[in-house]
Write a protein that holds these residues in place. Structure first.
Motif, mmCIF file in Angstrom:
data_model
loop_
_atom_site.group_PDB
_atom_site.id
_atom_site.type_symbol
_atom_site.label_atom_id
_atom_site.label_comp_id
_atom_site.label_asym_id
_atom_site.label_seq_id
_atom_site.Cartn_x
_atom_site.Cartn_y
_atom_site.Cartn_z
ATOM 1 N N GLU A 117 65.668 55.961 31.448
ATOM 2 C CA GLU A 117 65.413 57.065 30.305
ATOM 3 C C GLU A 117 65.186 56.165 28.985
ATOM 4 N N SER A 118 64.490 54.934 29.016
ATOM 5 C CA SER A 118 64.647 54.265 27.918
ATOM 6 C C SER A 118 63.181 54.133 27.606
ATOM 7 N N VAL A 119 62.842 52.603 27.213
ATOM 8 C CA VAL A 119 61.783 52.113 26.618
ATOM 9 C C VAL A 119 60.576 52.238 27.763
ATOM 10 N N SER A 120 59.296 52.581 26.777
ATOM 11 C CA SER A 120 58.305 52.566 27.704
ATOM 12 C C SER A 120 57.089 51.565 27.138
ATOM 13 N N THR A 121 56.236 51.138 28.135
ATOM 14 C CA THR A 121 55.468 50.123 27.608
ATOM 15 C C THR A 121 54.042 50.795 28.190
ATOM 16 N N LEU A 122 53.017 50.877 27.292
ATOM 17 C CA LEU A 122 51.591 51.126 27.610
ATOM 18 C C LEU A 122 50.895 50.053 27.634
ATOM 19 N N THR A 123 50.208 49.634 28.659
ATOM 20 C CA THR A 123 49.367 48.276 28.770
ATOM 21 C C THR A 123 47.714 48.911 28.802
ATOM 22 N N ILE A 124 47.250 48.045 28.342
ATOM 23 C CA ILE A 124 45.436 48.343 28.362
ATOM 24 C C ILE A 124 45.249 47.004 28.692
ATOM 25 N N GLN A 125 44.263 47.103 30.004
ATOM 26 C CA GLN A 125 43.847 45.552 30.433
ATOM 27 C C GLN A 125 42.354 45.627 29.940
ATOM 28 N N ARG A 126 41.997 44.461 29.747
ATOM 29 C CA ARG A 126 40.329 44.197 29.380
ATOM 30 C C ARG A 126 39.821 45.102 28.351
ATOM 31 N N THR A 127 40.606 45.054 27.274
ATOM 32 C CA THR A 127 40.190 46.025 26.149
ATOM 33 C C THR A 127 38.908 46.334 25.867
ATOM 34 N N GLN A 128 38.188 47.420 25.627
ATOM 35 C CA GLN A 128 36.965 47.675 25.116
ATOM 36 C C GLN A 128 36.895 48.265 23.720
ATOM 37 N N GLN A 129 35.886 48.223 23.154
ATOM 38 C CA GLN A 129 35.764 48.718 21.773
ATOM 39 C C GLN A 129 36.105 50.219 21.646
ATOM 40 N N GLU A 130 35.937 50.815 22.585
ATOM 41 C CA GLU A 130 36.125 52.363 22.556
ATOM 42 C C GLU A 130 37.825 52.563 22.950
ATOM 43 N N ASP A 131 38.287 51.558 23.223
ATOM 44 C CA ASP A 131 39.856 51.963 23.092
ATOM 45 C C ASP A 131 40.433 51.784 21.754
ATOM 46 N N SER A 132 39.982 51.526 20.809
ATOM 47 C CA SER A 132 40.367 51.467 19.298
ATOM 48 C C SER A 132 40.774 52.955 19.062
ATOM 49 N N ALA A 133 41.847 53.266 18.703
ATOM 50 C CA ALA A 133 42.570 54.321 18.458
ATOM 51 C C ALA A 133 44.150 54.100 17.846
ATOM 52 N N VAL A 134 44.595 55.200 17.450
ATOM 53 C CA VAL A 134 45.906 55.203 17.450
ATOM 54 C C VAL A 134 46.648 55.873 18.563
ATOM 55 N N TYR A 135 47.734 55.066 19.172
ATOM 56 C CA TYR A 135 48.329 55.455 20.232
ATOM 57 C C TYR A 135 49.503 56.014 20.118
ATOM 58 N N LEU A 136 50.021 57.345 20.262
ATOM 59 C CA LEU A 136 51.079 57.915 19.858
ATOM 60 C C LEU A 136 52.137 58.055 20.828
ATOM 61 N N CYS A 137 53.157 57.638 20.766
ATOM 62 C CA CYS A 137 54.525 57.970 21.741
ATOM 63 C C CYS A 137 55.273 59.014 21.192
ATOM 64 N N ALA A 138 55.842 59.768 22.091
ATOM 65 C CA ALA A 138 56.624 61.054 21.700
ATOM 66 C C ALA A 138 57.602 61.211 22.812
ATOM 67 N N SER A 139 58.825 61.981 22.247
ATOM 68 C CA SER A 139 59.847 62.156 23.344
ATOM 69 C C SER A 139 60.386 63.606 23.037
ATOM 70 N N SER A 140 61.066 64.140 23.932
ATOM 71 C CA SER A 140 61.907 65.254 24.019
ATOM 72 C C SER A 140 62.892 65.403 25.027
#
Lengths: 117, 117
Positions: A72-95
């Protein structure tokens, strides 16, 4: 910490490279979410973890995207072989627990801005 | 499945004028409803939420919203806006009963409120 912490706050990467984005949720929160926000768009759900249950991966856009969470701790989001359409803000949240069925407030981090060039 | 429609992508308004940001939802089951605000270059923060009880919900910064089940709406209102209210506002929904449904929030595409002097 007092809030949801994300790192890096900004990341510029070359197309084809892999990136890892980290999220440290509010202590004691069992539910953790990843959302994506493209420029001028709304929030797009990616993945959701609830305690030790199997994660809800229904929002991941392709098999290049994956996420892990240790207990119930840290999380990692991995994006492999990034593409230009992956450009964005990646938001993490918890509850405290999942929002669905409880109405628990989801608390957001400030996001990781990813630019793929 | 649930969905959220925010009909207005942008709402310009003069300072001290009233404002209403519209939100309609679609769901086959009962829902919880939320409004979040995102100030420039910041993460999302909760303005208010409807769980049960009185259909008029008061939130932070003088905002309020009214749940209308028959019209499946949850419009956000403020009687007199300030320059500092300039931000993007997101309506979100989740289910009342988990029962295998999504645990996360489903967001609308957002409404950009621009308050002019």
């Amino acid at each position: 910490g007092a809030g949801v912490s994300q790192s890096p706050s900004n990341k510029v990467t070359e197309k084809g490279k892999d990136v890892e984005l980290r999220c440290d949720p509010i202590s004691g929160h069992t539910a953790l979410y990843w959302y994506r926000q493209r420029l001028g768009q709304g929030l797009e759900f990616l993945i959701y973890f609830q305690g030790n249950s199997a994660p809800d991966k229904s929002g991941l856009p392709s098999d290049r995207f994956s996420a892990e969470r240790t207990g119930e701790s840290v999380s990692t989001l991995t994006i492999q072989r990034t593409q230009q359409e992956d450009s964005a803000v990646y938001l993490c949240a918890s509850s405290l627990e999942r929002a669905g069925g409880t109405g628990n407030t989801i608390y957001f981090g400030e996001g990781s801005w990813l630019t793929v060039v | 499945a649930q969905s959220v429609t925010q009909l207005d992508s942008q709402v310009p308004v003069f300072e001290e004028a009233p404002v209403e940001l519209r939100c309609n939802y679609s769901s086959s089951v009962s829902v919880y409803l939320f409004w979040y605000v995102q100030y420039p270059n910041q993460g999302l923060q909760l303005l208010l939420k409807y769980l049960s009880g009185s259909t008029l919900v008061k939130g932070i910064n003088g905002f309020e919203a009214e749940f209308n089940k028959s019209q499946t709406s949850f419009h956000l209102r403020k009687p007199s806006v300030h320059i500092s209210d300039t931000a993007e506002y997101f309506c979100a929904v989740t289910t009342l009963n988990y029962g295998g449904s999504q645990g996360n929030l489903i967001f609308g595409k957002g409404t950009k409120l621009s308050v002019k002097p």
